[in-house]
Scaffold this motif. Sequence first.
Motif, PDB file in Angstrom:
ATOM      1  N   ALA A  73      33.110  -3.831  -3.691  1.00  0.00           N
ATOM      2  CA  ALA A  73      33.718  -2.706  -2.984  1.00  0.00           C
ATOM      3  C   ALA A  73      32.693  -1.683  -2.519  1.00  0.00           C
ATOM      4  N   SER A  74      31.537  -1.651  -3.162  1.00  0.00           N
ATOM      5  CA  SER A  74      30.516  -0.656  -2.799  1.00  0.00           C
ATOM      6  C   SER A  74      29.727  -1.037  -1.548  1.00  0.00           C
ATOM      7  N   TRP A  75      29.890  -2.254  -1.061  1.00  0.00           N
ATOM      8  CA  TRP A  75      29.177  -2.675   0.139  1.00  0.00           C
ATOM      9  C   TRP A  75      29.753  -1.973   1.385  1.00  0.00           C
ATOM     10  N   PRO A  76      28.975  -1.915   2.476  1.00  0.00           N
ATOM     11  CA  PRO A  76      29.480  -1.291   3.705  1.00  0.00           C
ATOM     12  C   PRO A  76      30.746  -1.985   4.203  1.00  0.00           C
ATOM     13  N   SER A  77      31.627  -1.214   4.797  1.00  0.00           N
ATOM     14  CA  SER A  77      32.865  -1.781   5.345  1.00  0.00           C
ATOM     15  C   SER A  77      32.561  -2.581   6.607  1.00  0.00           C
ATOM     16  N   PRO A  78      32.978  -3.848   6.679  1.00  0.00           N
ATOM     17  CA  PRO A  78      32.784  -4.621   7.914  1.00  0.00           C
ATOM     18  C   PRO A  78      33.451  -3.967   9.123  1.00  0.00           C
TER      19      PRO A  78
END
Length: 384
Positions: free
Chosen positions: A124-129
């Motif tokens: 969830a901490s990754w950038p939003s596509p």
Amino acid sequence: MAKSSPSSTTAPDTAWLGSGRHRGPEAERDVRRNLIALKAAGVIDDFLDLDPVEAVRSTDMFPRDASADPGPSARRLFEARWRVTDGVTVRAQLTTYEPASRRADSEGEVAWVLAAEAERRWEASWPSPATVFWPDSDQVAWDHDSVAGVRLRTANHLPKDDGELRRLLRECTRQSWFVHVVVHEAMTPDELGRRPVTTFLPPSLKHRVVEHRATPEQALIADFVMKRELGVGLPRGGAVVLPSTPQATGYDAERFTVRDVFLDGTEPTELLRKITEYASLPRPLPTDAEAALTRLRQGWHLLTADEELAHARAMVTRYAKALQAMTESCDLYREAAESALAALAEATGSSGPPETSTPAAVDQETAPRKAFTRRLPLFRGPNR
């Protein structure tokens, strides 16, 4: 795009999937500008801007089947590749479509489908596509859900009319790809309280959650309709994560209900935990989402140099095996033909294959007779 129905496939934990509508002029231009800016800033490694017809064209080196076709209403196909934590690669495709409806309020509207997949379980901490393709700006209205009147990145107030409320709840739980949360305002909030609780979510989860608000006077009617339609209640001053249809494995209304949510601008820790927990449950894929994920996997174009080399080697190996199989098949056919001729010769008592008359042999046999018959007129007449 048609309304989604659930498939028998469970959404993989490596994928991020979204579907919505862009309302405004030149949707593809907004995507293009954002991708160019992110590549220039080094946020993404590379991207492609493709015509859908050309994207699915099959060649000897890149054979593609029907699973890579986004359909006749597709307008444009974009691909992007970037890296996240520990160098994990993410691949994503966004396809824009003509709107399924031609109603007056959909003028200038473009539907979109986004499928992204990482090399390991999604965090969830990754950038939003979504904000890789769409600019994360309030000035660009890309964040409308496929359900009419519903948006991401804002608090959507429930309709006052009972019939409209029932329709909305049914469509949100059966058609939408997003997680839906209903929050009841115990009292009319101030400016800080009107801030969507979804803004506190981690980046990759923020654009997967739609927030609905029930006003103070809607407490009883919203609770009644939700219990009747969905089997879940709405506590006064609380919140509940709505179930999908069919329900995600492990969903329980009590488990995803929060009794008190303080809308004072502070982080609603318990509600955020419930949303995060629900988003991690195994969920059936909508049919359209399954097709989008298949296109991402089977119809990918944006290869690195190493991937292109590996693909070329794989295709050489594949064609070599196919040629070998054809050669072996020809050899088997010839052996079968020779065996059949031998069996026929044995059955007819001859030592070789049956004789056949060729045109040359026929000419040699009939040539003397033809010459003789041509001279017969010379011996005819009364004195001969």
